[in-house]
Write an enzyme that holds these catalytic residues in place. Sequence first.
Site, PDB file in Angstrom:
ATOM      1  N   GLY A  88      51.139  -7.838  23.368  1.00  0.00           N
ATOM      2  CA  GLY A  88      51.391  -8.225  24.763  1.00  0.00           C
ATOM      3  C   GLY A  88      51.067  -9.696  24.935  1.00  0.00           C
ATOM      4  O   GLY A  88      50.441 -10.316  24.071  1.00  0.00           O
ATOM      5  N   GLY A  90      49.053 -12.307  25.535  1.00  0.00           N
ATOM      6  CA  GLY A  90      47.606 -12.474  25.659  1.00  0.00           C
ATOM      7  C   GLY A  90      47.231 -13.830  26.240  1.00  0.00           C
ATOM      8  O   GLY A  90      46.106 -14.059  26.665  1.00  0.00           O
ATOM      9  N   ARG A  91      48.206 -14.740  26.221  1.00  0.00           N
ATOM     10  CA  ARG A  91      47.905 -16.083  26.745  1.00  0.00           C
ATOM     11  C   ARG A  91      49.153 -16.704  27.369  1.00  0.00           C
ATOM     12  O   ARG A  91      49.328 -17.914  27.363  1.00  0.00           O
ATOM     13  CB  ARG A  91      47.390 -16.981  25.635  1.00  0.00           C
ATOM     14  N   GLY A 124      42.892 -16.649  25.956  1.00  0.00           N
ATOM     15  CA  GLY A 124      44.070 -16.837  26.811  1.00  0.00           C
ATOM     16  C   GLY A 124      44.529 -18.283  26.901  1.00  0.00           C
ATOM     17  O   GLY A 124      45.434 -18.613  27.663  1.00  0.00           O
ATOM     18  N   ARG A 174      57.611 -22.860  28.885  1.00  0.00           N
ATOM     19  CA  ARG A 174      58.704 -22.464  27.997  1.00  0.00           C
ATOM     20  C   ARG A 174      59.848 -21.878  28.811  1.00  0.00           C
ATOM     21  O   ARG A 174      59.623 -21.131  29.760  1.00  0.00           O
ATOM     22  CB  ARG A 174      58.162 -21.444  27.012  1.00  0.00           C
ATOM     23  N   ARG A 181      61.527  -8.768  23.082  1.00  0.00           N
ATOM     24  CA  ARG A 181      61.432  -8.883  21.623  1.00  0.00           C
ATOM     25  C   ARG A 181      61.722  -7.538  20.975  1.00  0.00           C
ATOM     26  O   ARG A 181      61.713  -6.509  21.652  1.00  0.00           O
ATOM     27  CB  ARG A 181      59.996  -9.287  21.240  1.00  0.00           C
ATOM     28  N   ASP A 250      57.242  -9.018  16.827  1.00  0.00           N
ATOM     29  CA  ASP A 250      56.980  -9.501  18.187  1.00  0.00           C
ATOM     30  C   ASP A 250      57.464 -10.935  18.364  1.00  0.00           C
ATOM     31  O   ASP A 250      57.479 -11.452  19.480  1.00  0.00           O
ATOM     32  CB  ASP A 250      55.483  -9.397  18.523  1.00  0.00           C
ATOM     33  N   ASN A 251      57.842 -11.576  17.268  1.00  0.00           N
ATOM     34  CA  ASN A 251      58.344 -12.949  17.357  1.00  0.00           C
ATOM     35  C   ASN A 251      59.846 -13.014  17.104  1.00  0.00           C
ATOM     36  O   ASN A 251      60.372 -14.046  16.709  1.00  0.00           O
ATOM     37  CB  ASN A 251      57.597 -13.849  16.378  1.00  0.00           C
TER      38      ASN A 251
HETATM   39  P1  AMP Z   1      51.443 -15.466  18.327  1.00  0.00           P
HETATM   40  O1  AMP Z   1      50.875 -15.692  16.967  1.00  0.00           O
HETATM   41  O2  AMP Z   1      51.393 -16.676  19.218  1.00  0.00           O
HETATM   42  O3  AMP Z   1      52.770 -14.811  18.305  1.00  0.00           O
HETATM   43  O4  AMP Z   1      50.434 -14.434  19.016  1.00  0.00           O
HETATM   44  C1  AMP Z   1      50.223 -13.119  18.575  1.00  0.00           C
HETATM   45  C2  AMP Z   1      49.558 -12.341  19.659  1.00  0.00           C
HETATM   46  O5  AMP Z   1      48.229 -12.825  19.900  1.00  0.00           O
HETATM   47  C3  AMP Z   1      50.267 -12.394  20.996  1.00  0.00           C
HETATM   48  O6  AMP Z   1      50.139 -11.154  21.608  1.00  0.00           O
HETATM   49  C4  AMP Z   1      49.491 -13.457  21.748  1.00  0.00           C
HETATM   50  O7  AMP Z   1      49.593 -13.301  23.144  1.00  0.00           O
HETATM   51  C5  AMP Z   1      48.078 -13.212  21.249  1.00  0.00           C
HETATM   52  N1  AMP Z   1      47.250 -14.434  21.312  1.00  0.00           N
HETATM   53  C6  AMP Z   1      47.389 -15.537  20.564  1.00  0.00           C
HETATM   54  N2  AMP Z   1      46.446 -16.451  20.892  1.00  0.00           N
HETATM   55  C7  AMP Z   1      45.718 -15.945  21.891  1.00  0.00           C
HETATM   56  C8  AMP Z   1      44.614 -16.393  22.668  1.00  0.00           C
HETATM   57  N3  AMP Z   1      44.050 -17.588  22.482  1.00  0.00           N
HETATM   58  N4  AMP Z   1      44.120 -15.568  23.615  1.00  0.00           N
HETATM   59  C9  AMP Z   1      44.657 -14.355  23.829  1.00  0.00           C
HETATM   60  N5  AMP Z   1      45.700 -13.868  23.118  1.00  0.00           N
HETATM   61  C10 AMP Z   1      46.221 -14.637  22.171  1.00  0.00           C
HETATM   62 MG    MG Z   2      54.195 -14.268  19.346  1.00  0.00          MG
END
Ligand code: AMP
Ligand code: MG
Length: 484
Positions: A88, A90-91, A124, A174, A181, A250-251
Site C-alpha cells: 500500500g 506507505g509514503r 512516510g 507525481r 498496479r 507493485d511497481n
Molecule cells: P518502493 O520501493 O518505493 O516501491 O516501496 C515499496 C513499499 O514500501 C511501498 O508500499 C511504499 O509505500 C513503502 N515505503 C517505502 N518507503 C517508505 C517509507 N519511508 N515509509 C513508509 N513506507 C514506505
Molecule cells: Mg513501489
Amino acid sequence: MTDCSFQLESTYSDLPPVLFSQLSPTPVSQPKLVIFNEKLAEEIGLNLSGMSMKDRTGLFAGNLVPEGTEPFAQAYAGHQFGNFTVLGDGRAIVLGEHLTSSGKRIDLQLKGSGRTPYSRGGDGRAALGPMLREYIISESMHALGIPTTRSLAVVSTGETVYRETELPGAILTRIAGSHIRVGTFEFASLQGDKAITQALLNYLIDRHFPEIKEKENQPFALLEAVIHQQAELITHWMRVGFIHGVMNTDNMALSGETIDYGPCAFMDTFAPDTVFSSIDHKGRYAYANQPYIAQWNLARLAESLLPLIEGKKEEAIAMAEDLLNSFEQVYKKKWLSMMRSKLGLLLAEKEDEKLITDLLDWMHGSQSDYTNTFRDLSNSALFTGELYASENFQNWHSRWQMRLEKEEQDRESSNAQMGSVNPSVIPRNHKVEEALQAGEQGDFKPFHDLINAMKEPYEGGEHLLPYQAPPEPGEKVLQTFCGT
Ligand code: AMP
Ligand code: MG
C-alpha cells in the site's frame, strides 16, 4: 483547505473501501520549491496562475489541500523479489484526479507526504536525493518517448529524514495515468470476494481500456491487452538501455507507464547482466532479464483475475497459460522490429536477427558503450578509432552495409530513422549522482543542467558533449540505492 483555480476529482474512492484510505498529507515545517515543471503543468492544463508562490509551494508540500479535494492512499500488495507481501502507499497520497484539456484523467500524487495506514514501520517520508532522481529519470524517459509517470514538482521539506545517515527531506509531485498496479489486483484478489476484483477490473477498463468494454471475456481481453502494453514498454527500455531495478509486481503500472524510479539507471557499457540496484544480489532484475520478469509479473495478474472467469477452472487456467506464453512471441516481434530500427532497417529479412545479435555480442566483448555505438553507426564521420578498426567489427559492418542495400529507403532515410530511435544522450548514472550530490548540498545547478541536457535527447550539439562521454574509470557509479 484553500481556494484553487482547479478542481480535483476522486473517482477511485467510488471503489470498495478496502482498496484505499482517505486521509490528508502531513504538513511539513519549511517547504521550499526546488523545481516546478511549468511545461508539464501547461501540457496537462493545470492552471495554477491564481495561486501565489507560497500557495503553490504549500500545495506541492501537502500543506495546502484544495477545497473539495478528498486525498487518499491506495492499498495494494506485491511480489517483491518473488515474495508476496501486503503493501500500500506507505509514503504517498493521491491528492486527486485532474482532467486534462483533452479529457484524460490523471492522478496527482504526493510522494513523501507522511505516514498512512500502510506505512508499516516506515516514516512516510522521502529523501531529497531519490526524489531528484525520480524527477530526472522520469522526465528523461518522457523526452526519450517512453511511457512514464511524470514529475510536476519537488519541494524540500526543511525536515531531516533518518536513513543510514541524516538526509534532507523532500516531496515529489507525481503525475500518472493512474496508480493501479499488478499488485492492486493481487490485493483485491486476496480479499476473497470476487465483487472487489470485478469492481477494480471495471474501473481499470473504463479508465484505460475502453475498447474492452464491449468484449465478452473481459478478464482475458484485459490480459491480452496488458501483454501487448508491457511488451511494448519493456522494448522501449531495452532500446535505450534502461534498467528499472525493482520490477516487483507493485511497481508495474497497468496504465502502461514506467513507474517507481528507485535504484534505476541507464547502462553505459553494453552487458546483458548489468545490475545497479544494491539490493538485487542475484541479478533478478538485470537488463536482459526484464522481459522475462514482465512475463512473470503478468502471470501474477492472471492468477488474480482467474476467479472472475466463468466456466471450468481447468479450462480457464489452460487459456490463461496460453495467453501468458504468447508474451514471448509478442515481445520478440517488438524487440526485433525495434532493433532493426536502431540499424536503419525497415524491411524484415531472415538474416536480421543474427546481424543484430552479432553486433550485440561484439559490443559485449569489446565493452562498447551502448548509446554511443548506435549513435556512431548513423554517422560515418564518427566512425574512427581503434575499436571500430578491429577485424570483427569491420566484418560485421560490411554485412550491415550489404543488408542496407536491400532496403527500399535511401541511406539518408535510414540515417534519419536511426537518429530518431538512438538517443545521442541519456542521463548517465555518474551525471545523475553528481546532480543529486550537489542538490543535497543545496547546489541545484548540475540538476537543472542535466534536465536541460535531456530535453531533446535525439538532437546533437556541442553543449551535450559533457553528457555524452561515458564515465572515466574513476567516475563510474556501479551501485544505486532505493532510498526508501
Ligand atoms: P518502493 O520501493 O518505493 O516501491 O516501496 C515499496 C513499499 O514500501 C511501498 O508500499 C511504499 O509505500 C513503502 N515505503 C517505502 N518507503 C517508505 C517509507 N519511508 N515509509 C513508509 N513506507 C514506505
Ligand atoms: Mg513501489
